[in-house]
Design an enzyme around this catalytic site. Sequence first.
Site, PDB file in Angstrom:
ATOM      1  N   ASN A  63     -78.848   8.027  99.215  1.00 20.48           N
ATOM      2  CA  ASN A  63     -80.033   7.221  99.373  1.00 20.48           C
ATOM      3  C   ASN A  63     -79.892   5.886  99.160  1.00 20.48           C
ATOM      4  OD1 ASN A  63     -79.729   8.076  96.787  1.00 20.48           O
ATOM      5  ND2 ASN A  63     -81.979   7.763  96.327  1.00 20.48           N
ATOM      6  N   GLU A  65     -82.247   2.356  98.210  1.00 17.00           N
ATOM      7  CA  GLU A  65     -83.822   1.906  98.045  1.00 17.00           C
ATOM      8  C   GLU A  65     -83.848   0.494  98.273  1.00 17.00           C
ATOM      9  OE1 GLU A  65     -84.634   3.310  94.131  1.00 17.00           O
ATOM     10  OE2 GLU A  65     -84.588   5.438  94.929  1.00 17.00           O
ATOM     11  N   CYS A  74     -83.816   7.917 102.534  1.00 17.43           N
ATOM     12  CA  CYS A  74     -83.114   9.223 101.974  1.00 17.43           C
ATOM     13  C   CYS A  74     -81.741   9.374 102.292  1.00 17.43           C
ATOM     14  CB  CYS A  74     -83.926  10.575 102.247  1.00 17.43           C
ATOM     15  SG  CYS A  74     -85.959  10.571 101.713  1.00 17.43           S
ATOM     16  N   GLU A  76     -80.426  12.072 103.273  1.00 18.55           N
ATOM     17  CA  GLU A  76     -80.471  13.122 104.407  1.00 18.55           C
ATOM     18  C   GLU A  76     -80.155  12.551 105.711  1.00 18.55           C
ATOM     19  OE1 GLU A  76     -82.165  13.425 101.516  1.00 18.55           O
ATOM     20  OE2 GLU A  76     -82.798  15.598 101.265  1.00 18.55           O
ATOM     21  N   CYS A 109     -87.066  16.460 101.230  1.00 16.48           N
ATOM     22  CA  CYS A 109     -88.399  15.926 101.542  1.00 16.48           C
ATOM     23  C   CYS A 109     -88.930  16.225 102.919  1.00 16.48           C
ATOM     24  CB  CYS A 109     -88.755  14.737 101.071  1.00 16.48           C
ATOM     25  SG  CYS A 109     -88.051  13.671 102.276  1.00 16.48           S
ATOM     26  N   CYS A 112     -87.487  14.380 105.937  1.00 22.55           N
ATOM     27  CA  CYS A 112     -86.025  14.822 105.979  1.00 22.55           C
ATOM     28  C   CYS A 112     -85.911  16.216 106.723  1.00 22.55           C
ATOM     29  CB  CYS A 112     -85.135  14.791 104.836  1.00 22.55           C
ATOM     30  SG  CYS A 112     -84.906  13.045 104.210  1.00 22.55           S
TER      31      CYS A 112
HETATM   32  N1  THU Z   1     -84.582  11.198  98.091  1.00 22.26           N
HETATM   33  C1  THU Z   1     -83.694  11.470  99.185  1.00 22.26           C
HETATM   34  O1  THU Z   1     -82.823  10.803  99.145  1.00 22.26           O
HETATM   35  N2  THU Z   1     -83.855  12.551  99.744  1.00 22.26           N
HETATM   36  C2  THU Z   1     -85.067  13.767  99.535  1.00 22.26           C
HETATM   37  O2  THU Z   1     -85.171  14.507 100.394  1.00 22.26           O
HETATM   38  C3  THU Z   1     -86.064  13.254  98.754  1.00 22.26           C
HETATM   39  C4  THU Z   1     -85.760  11.992  97.801  1.00 22.26           C
HETATM   40  C5  THU Z   1     -84.546   9.790  97.442  1.00 22.26           C
HETATM   41  C6  THU Z   1     -85.440   8.758  97.952  1.00 22.26           C
HETATM   42  C7  THU Z   1     -85.402   7.763  96.828  1.00 22.26           C
HETATM   43  O3  THU Z   1     -84.666   6.991  96.889  1.00 22.26           O
HETATM   44  C8  THU Z   1     -85.516   9.016  95.714  1.00 22.26           C
HETATM   45  O4  THU Z   1     -84.944  10.044  96.317  1.00 22.26           O
HETATM   46  C9  THU Z   1     -86.693   9.269  94.832  1.00 22.26           C
HETATM   47  O5  THU Z   1     -87.498   9.630  95.836  1.00 22.26           O
END
Ligand code: THU
Length: 154
Positions: A63, A65, A74, A76, A109, A112
Amino acid sequence: MKEKRLYSFEYLRYAPLEDLPEAERRLANCAAEACSKSYAPYSDFRVGAAALLDDGEIVSAANQESEVFPSGMCAERSLLYYVQSNRSGRKVRALAIASLPASRECSPCGACRQVIADTEKRQGAPIRLILCGACSATVVESARALLPFTFELE
Ligand code: THU
């Protein structure tokens, strides 16, 4: 007419993590290692994803940010967009997801799930999902199982 219908699906749960079959454990380890590629100064939640392609190659991503929160991505989706851009024509057989902290199994999530389901549709084959925690893993045969009534444009 009114019918009550039930949605259910089968999945495998492995605990301890060492009970995972070897190929899946290898992919799970790659996802855990990919957490080190995460840029997550805002949530402090690192996610790593690793994909096994149909020629045996494993690719991974994490991930990322952004200071402008919705611009982050994210693990995935970072990974699947990378595969689509750089390994076009390859099919994704399996996708492992891990996180730091790893106290709970990391589940994709909603956004994804949709993109994994899109990829399954495009490649005409399911993607086995391996949701990893520090002490256990859950294996689901297709993202569609996690996204009933999946949206489709056509
Ligand atoms: N995140 C992912 O990388 N994958 C997911 O399926 C859910 C959340 C990341 C996004 C963000 O950078 C951090 O987790 C907190 O939500």
